[in-house]
Design an enzyme around this catalytic site. Structure first.
Site, PDB file in Angstrom:
ATOM      1  N   PHE A 188       0.844  -1.200   0.000  1.00 30.58           N
ATOM      2  CA  PHE A 188       0.000   0.000   0.000  1.00 30.58           C
ATOM      3  C   PHE A 188       0.877   1.247   0.000  1.00 30.58           C
ATOM      4  CE2 PHE A 188      -2.734   3.188   2.064  1.00 30.58           C
ATOM      5  CZ  PHE A 188      -3.852   3.093   1.256  1.00 30.58           C
ATOM      6  N   GLU A 273     -13.999  13.150   0.279  1.00 27.63           N
ATOM      7  CA  GLU A 273     -13.709  12.542   1.573  1.00 27.63           C
ATOM      8  C   GLU A 273     -14.714  12.980   2.639  1.00 27.63           C
ATOM      9  OE1 GLU A 273     -11.654  10.247   2.502  1.00 27.63           O
ATOM     10  OE2 GLU A 273     -10.478  10.014   0.666  1.00 27.63           O
ATOM     11  N   GLU A 324     -12.552  -0.103   2.286  1.00 29.52           N
ATOM     12  CA  GLU A 324     -11.231   0.420   2.642  1.00 29.52           C
ATOM     13  C   GLU A 324     -10.907   0.188   4.115  1.00 29.52           C
ATOM     14  OE1 GLU A 324     -10.979   4.491   1.441  1.00 29.52           O
ATOM     15  OE2 GLU A 324     -11.555   4.064  -0.634  1.00 29.52           O
ATOM     16  N   GLU A 326     -12.510   1.213   6.726  1.00 32.01           N
ATOM     17  CA  GLU A 326     -12.713   2.409   7.548  1.00 32.01           C
ATOM     18  C   GLU A 326     -13.807   2.182   8.588  1.00 32.01           C
ATOM     19  OE1 GLU A 326     -11.402   6.020   4.525  1.00 32.01           O
ATOM     20  OE2 GLU A 326     -13.530   5.544   4.769  1.00 32.01           O
TER      21      GLU A 326
END
Length: 374
Positions: A188, A273, A324, A326
Site C-alpha cells: 500500500f 472525503e 477500505e 474504515e
C-alpha cells in the site's frame, strides 16, 4: 500465436507503447481494424476494453514482426491488469494476437484515445515506468495488485514536478543525485533505501548520505466548521502509526482526510472525503496551507482546508468506506472545546493543531461573512 499484435487501447498511445516495449516501435506500426467489435470504456473506470459488437468496427494499430523481447514486455504489462493474448482475424484477413481479459467486462461508451491521453497520458507514463522496473523481478499479477498505489504515487510525483518554484534561498538548491536506489518494501505504501549525493552549502564538498524514505501519496485534510453555530466536526479512528509507537491511545481525533486520487484536484478530494467519512457537504473551502508534515523521512504532502458547512448535532455518527477498512466516528464540538483540546496538548494530530490555530486566527472573519449571508 502470431508475430503480429493488434493494439486497440492505451498502448496506441505511442509514448506509452515505446516505454513498455523498451524501444521505439514507430516504424513497425500500421493501421488495422477488427470487425464486429467496438472499443468501449470499462464501466466505472477510465481505460478501454474490446467488446463484441455486431456490425461495429474497432480501429487500432498493428504491431508487426514483434520479437520475443518486445512481446514479453508487452505481455508483462498487460498481465498486470489481467489481460492475456487471444488470436483474432483482422478485417484484412491477417491473423493477429490481441490482449484482452478472460471475461469481457461491462462497458458503457466509446473510448476516446485523444481524450484519455490528454487527461491520463503523463500519469500513465510515470506509473508504467515503475511497473516496468519490476519486469523480470516479480510476477505481473503481484505488481498488478499494487497498481492503484503506483498510479497515486505517479500522480503525486507529477504534481510536485509541476509546482511553481518556492520563494526563499532553498528554492535555488540543486536536486540531489541518486547514486543507488533499492525498494525494501512495496505494498500500500513503499519504502526506498537511497544513497544520495549533493553539494554542501559552501560549494566546497560533495556530500554522500544514506536515507530511507517512506513513499506516500499527496493527501488533503479538511476541518468542517459551522460559523453560525461556532462548531466543528472531528472524526475519530484507529491509527496504526500511533499504535506502533506504543501509545496507549491509538484512536486519533482529527480533521477529515484522504489521499488524492489521480485526476483529482485538492478541492475534489476534500469534497469526496467529507461525504465518505462524515456525510458533510461544504458551501465553500477556505485554504490553509500546503506542506510536508515530516520531510525528513516521508514524501507525504498535504493540502489543508477549513470547510464551511452546516453542522447540526445530529450529523455526528459512525461512517466510512467498508471496502477500505474504515470505521469512523464523528463528533461535533464547540470552538471552545476544540481549542481546549489543542492548546492543552491533549491532541497529537498535527493537521488538527494547524487547522485549529488557523481557525482561531480567521474565526471572526468567517462568522462575520456568515452573518452577512456570504
Amino acid at each position: 500465436m502470431s508475430d503480429t499484435i493488434f493494439l486497440f487501447g492505451t498502448l496506441r498511445y505511442l509514448p506509452l507503447l515505446n516505454l513498455v516495449a523498451g524501444r521505439d516501435l514507430t516504424t513497425s506500426l500500421g493501421a488495422a481494424a477488427l470487425e464486429d467489435h467496438a472499443i468501449n470504456t470499462v464501466a466505472g473506470a477510465d481505460y478501454p476494453c474490446l467488446v463484441h459488437a455486431k456490425g461495429e468496427r474497432a480501429e487500432g494499430l498493428c504491431l508487426r514482426s514483434a520479437d520475443t523481447g518486445v512481446r514479453d514486455r508487452l505481455a508483462f504489462y498487460e498481465a498486470c491488469f489481467g489481460y492475456v493474448l487471444e488470436t483474432v482475424t483482422l478485417a484484412n484477413g491477417e491473423i493477429a494476437d490481441v490482449f484482452r481479459p478472460l471475461k469481457e467486462p461491462k462497458s458503457y461508451a466509446v473510448w476516446d484515445l485523444e481524450a484519455w491521453s490528454t487527461r491520463w497520458g503523463d500519469i500513465a507514463l510515470e506509473a508504467a515506468s515503475e511497473v516496468m522496473s519490476r519486469f523480470g523481478k516479480e510476477a505481473p499479477e503481484e505488481v498488478g495488485t499494487r497498481f492503484g498505489p503506483i498510479r497515486i504515487r505517479a500522480a503525486s510525483k507529477l504534481r510536485a514536478m509541476a509546482e511553481v518554484e518556492r520563494e526563499g534561498a532553498g528554492a535555488a538548491r540543486p536536486v540531489a543525485a541518486v547514486k543507488k536506489q533499492s525498494r525494501g518494501y512495496d505494498r500500500f505504501f513503499a519504502v526506498d533505501d537511497l544513497v544520495l549525493s549533493h553539494t554542501s552549502f559552501d560549494g566546497q564538498r560533495e556530500l554522500e548520505v544514506e536515507r530511507a524514505v517512506f513513499l506516500m501519496a499527496d493527501a488533503v485534510t479538511v476541518l468542517p466548521y459551522d460559523p453560525q453555530r461556532d462548531k466543528v466536526l472531528l472524526i475519530e479512528q484507529f491509527r496504526a502509526g500511533i499504535f506502533a509507537r506504543g501509545d496507549r491511545y491509538s484512536l486519533s481525533l482529527e480533521p477529515i482526510a484522504g489521499r488524492m486520487d489521480p485526476g483529482e484536484t485538492p478541492e475534489d478530494t476534500a469534497h469526496r472525503e467529507a461525504q465518505e467519512e462524515a456525510g458533510v457537504s461544504f458551501a465553500r473551502l477556505e485554504f490553509i496551507s500546503r506542506y510536508y508534515p515530516s520531510p525528513g523521512g516521508t514524501s507525504e504532502y498535504l493540502t489543508s482546508y477549513v470547510g464551511i458547512a452546516d453542522l447540526p448535532d445530529s450529523i455526528a455518527g459512525i461512517s466510512g468506506v467498508a471496502e477500505e477498512g474504515e470505521d469512523i466516528k464523528s463528533h461535533v464540538l464547540s470552538f471552545e472545546a476544540l481549542m481546549s483540546l489543542v492548546s492543552g496538548g491533549r491532541n497529537a494530530n498535527g493537521p488538527l493543531v494547524l487547522s485549529a490555530l488557523w481557525l482561531a486566527q480567521n474565526r471572526s472573519r468567517l462568522r462575520m461573512l456568515a452573518n452577512a449571508g456570504a
